[in-house]
Design an enzyme around this catalytic site. Structure first.
Site, PDB file in Angstrom:
ATOM      1  CG  HIS A 166      -3.049  10.895 -12.624  1.00 42.85           C
ATOM      2  ND1 HIS A 166      -3.232  12.190 -13.038  1.00 42.85           N
ATOM      3  CD2 HIS A 166      -1.988  10.913 -11.787  1.00 42.85           C
ATOM      4  CE1 HIS A 166      -2.306  12.966 -12.483  1.00 42.85           C
ATOM      5  NE2 HIS A 166      -1.533  12.207 -11.712  1.00 42.85           N
ATOM      6  CB  THR A 226      -4.385  -2.613  -1.781  1.00 47.26           C
ATOM      7  OG1 THR A 226      -4.272  -4.027  -1.580  1.00 47.26           O
ATOM      8  CG2 THR A 226      -3.058  -2.057  -2.260  1.00 47.26           C
ATOM      9  CE  LYS A 227      -6.079  -7.757  -1.688  1.00 48.47           C
ATOM     10  NZ  LYS A 227      -5.370  -9.015  -1.641  1.00 48.47           N
ATOM     11  NE  ARG A 244       2.580 -12.652   2.775  1.00 47.96           N
ATOM     12  CZ  ARG A 244       3.091 -13.306   3.818  1.00 47.96           C
ATOM     13  NH1 ARG A 244       2.292 -13.824   4.739  1.00 47.96           N
ATOM     14  NH2 ARG A 244       4.394 -13.427   3.959  1.00 47.96           N
TER      15      ARG A 244
HETATM   16  C1  LIG Z   1       6.369  -5.312  11.657  1.00 47.91           C
HETATM   17  C2  LIG Z   1       7.791  -5.560  12.178  1.00 47.91           C
HETATM   18  C3  LIG Z   1       7.928  -4.855  13.521  1.00 47.91           C
HETATM   19  C4  LIG Z   1       8.059  -7.050  12.284  1.00 47.91           C
HETATM   20  O1  LIG Z   1       7.118  -7.660  13.176  1.00 47.91           O
HETATM   21  P1  LIG Z   1       7.387  -9.109  13.808  1.00 47.91           P
HETATM   22  O2  LIG Z   1       6.139  -9.556  14.485  1.00 47.91           O
HETATM   23  O3  LIG Z   1       8.628  -9.055  14.657  1.00 47.91           O
HETATM   24  O4  LIG Z   1       7.625  -9.990  12.514  1.00 47.91           O
HETATM   25  P2  LIG Z   1       8.566 -11.264  12.354  1.00 47.91           P
HETATM   26  O5  LIG Z   1       9.985 -10.811  12.266  1.00 47.91           O
HETATM   27  O6  LIG Z   1       8.181 -12.277  13.396  1.00 47.91           O
HETATM   28  O7  LIG Z   1       8.147 -11.793  10.918  1.00 47.91           O
HETATM   29  C5  LIG Z   1       6.938 -12.482  10.667  1.00 47.91           C
HETATM   30  C6  LIG Z   1       6.876 -12.743   9.170  1.00 47.91           C
HETATM   31  O8  LIG Z   1       6.679 -11.490   8.504  1.00 47.91           O
HETATM   32  C7  LIG Z   1       7.743 -11.239   7.567  1.00 47.91           C
HETATM   33  N1  LIG Z   1       8.034  -9.808   7.636  1.00 47.91           N
HETATM   34  C8  LIG Z   1       8.558  -9.107   8.677  1.00 47.91           C
HETATM   35  N2  LIG Z   1       8.647  -7.804   8.376  1.00 47.91           N
HETATM   36  C9  LIG Z   1       8.156  -7.673   7.110  1.00 47.91           C
HETATM   37  C10 LIG Z   1       7.978  -6.561   6.253  1.00 47.91           C
HETATM   38  N3  LIG Z   1       8.301  -5.305   6.619  1.00 47.91           N
HETATM   39  N4  LIG Z   1       7.439  -6.779   5.037  1.00 47.91           N
HETATM   40  C11 LIG Z   1       7.091  -8.044   4.650  1.00 47.91           C
HETATM   41  N5  LIG Z   1       7.240  -9.140   5.425  1.00 47.91           N
HETATM   42  C12 LIG Z   1       7.755  -8.952   6.638  1.00 47.91           C
HETATM   43  C13 LIG Z   1       8.885 -12.104   8.076  1.00 47.91           C
HETATM   44  O9  LIG Z   1       9.771 -12.408   7.029  1.00 47.91           O
HETATM   45  C14 LIG Z   1       8.148 -13.315   8.563  1.00 47.91           C
HETATM   46  O10 LIG Z   1       7.781 -14.114   7.468  1.00 47.91           O
HETATM   47  P3  LIG Z   1       7.656 -15.739   7.586  1.00 47.91           P
HETATM   48  O11 LIG Z   1       6.508 -15.985   8.570  1.00 47.91           O
HETATM   49  O12 LIG Z   1       7.325 -16.147   6.194  1.00 47.91           O
HETATM   50  O13 LIG Z   1       8.954 -16.226   8.121  1.00 47.91           O
HETATM   51  C15 LIG Z   1       8.835  -4.974  11.218  1.00 47.91           C
HETATM   52  O14 LIG Z   1       8.645  -5.530   9.917  1.00 47.91           O
HETATM   53  C16 LIG Z   1       8.755  -3.477  11.055  1.00 47.91           C
HETATM   54  O15 LIG Z   1       7.928  -2.952  10.346  1.00 47.91           O
HETATM   55  N6  LIG Z   1       9.692  -2.755  11.701  1.00 47.91           N
HETATM   56  C17 LIG Z   1       9.802  -1.315  11.567  1.00 47.91           C
HETATM   57  C18 LIG Z   1       9.006  -0.602  12.660  1.00 47.91           C
HETATM   58  C19 LIG Z   1       9.100   0.878  12.497  1.00 47.91           C
HETATM   59  O16 LIG Z   1       8.624   1.450  11.548  1.00 47.91           O
HETATM   60  N7  LIG Z   1       9.753   1.536  13.455  1.00 47.91           N
HETATM   61  C20 LIG Z   1       9.946   2.964  13.405  1.00 47.91           C
HETATM   62  C21 LIG Z   1       9.542   3.637  14.710  1.00 47.91           C
HETATM   63  S1  LIG Z   1       7.819   4.066  14.751  1.00 47.91           S
END
Ligand SMILES: CC(C)(COP(=O)(O)OP(=O)(O)OC[C@H]1O[C@@H](n2cnc3c(N)ncnc32)[C@H](O)[C@@H]1OP(=O)(O)O)[C@@H](O)C(=O)NCCC(=O)NCCS
Length: 130
Positions: free
Chosen positions: A51, A101-102, A117
């Site tokens: 939309h 978004t970017k 980010r």
């Molecule tokens: C991406 C992910 C693996 C984390 O990655 P990571 O490298 O271990 O990240 P970390 O725990 O070291 O966190 C790094 C920073 O990102 C932030 N962060 C971690 N996950 C986040 C999320 N989903 N959204 C926003 N911020 C996030 C942490 O708070 C941390 O912030 P800080 O630097 O201010 O302390 C996890 O967020 C994720 O998405 N897990 C789900 C995976 C999935 O979908 N599995 C299904 C099977 S395919």
């Protein structure tokens, strides 16, 4: 996986897997997903907001459709949204519930949050539990 759109293209590279994704390629804009990506569950990828949002000063639509590019070996974590115009470089990870978004053009990064980010750099991922 559910796909919606006519007269647009969706390209998915070899060895990319998906659990549950809804991909909408509409309004003459396309979706390109590279090789060896891992698309988790509850993923939404869309080239259009469907939309119009109108700028009252110009009277023009300010949210046009835009194509989406996802590089090779990208992991889309569960529940993420890939919005119109988003681009994700090779070997990146998109964190769960991110709204992308970017353009993220640096490879080997984790992106997450709303709006997304860069959360970390110089990382890679593997399907195996090492
Ligand atoms: C991406 C992910 C693996 C984390 O990655 P990571 O490298 O271990 O990240 P970390 O725990 O070291 O966190 C790094 C920073 O990102 C932030 N962060 C971690 N996950 C986040 C999320 N989903 N959204 C926003 N911020 C996030 C942490 O708070 C941390 O912030 P800080 O630097 O201010 O302390 C996890 O967020 C994720 O998405 N897990 C789900 C995976 C999935 O979908 N599995 C299904 C099977 S395919």
């Amino acid at each position: 996986m559910k796909v919606k759109g006519t007269n647009n293209s969706l390209h998915i590279g070899d060895n990319t897997t998906a659990q549950d994704a809804y991909i909408i390629a509409e309004e003459n804009h396309n979706v390109e997903i590279g090789k060896d990506c891992m698309i988790s569950s509850d993923i939404l990828i869309r080239t259009t907001d469907a939309h119009s949002i109108i700028d009252l000063e110009t009277g023009q639509r300010k949210n046009p459709a835009r194509s989406i590019h996802i590089g090779h070996h990208v992991w889309l974590g569960m529940g993420c949204v890939i919005a119109p115009g988003a681009s994700i470089a090779n070997n990146c990870i998109v964190a769960t519930r991110a709204v992308v978004t970017k353009i993220f053009d640096k490879p080997h990064c984790t992106v997450g949050g709303v709006p997304a980010r860069v959360l970390s750099e110089n990382v890679d991922w593997d399907r195996k539990r090492l």
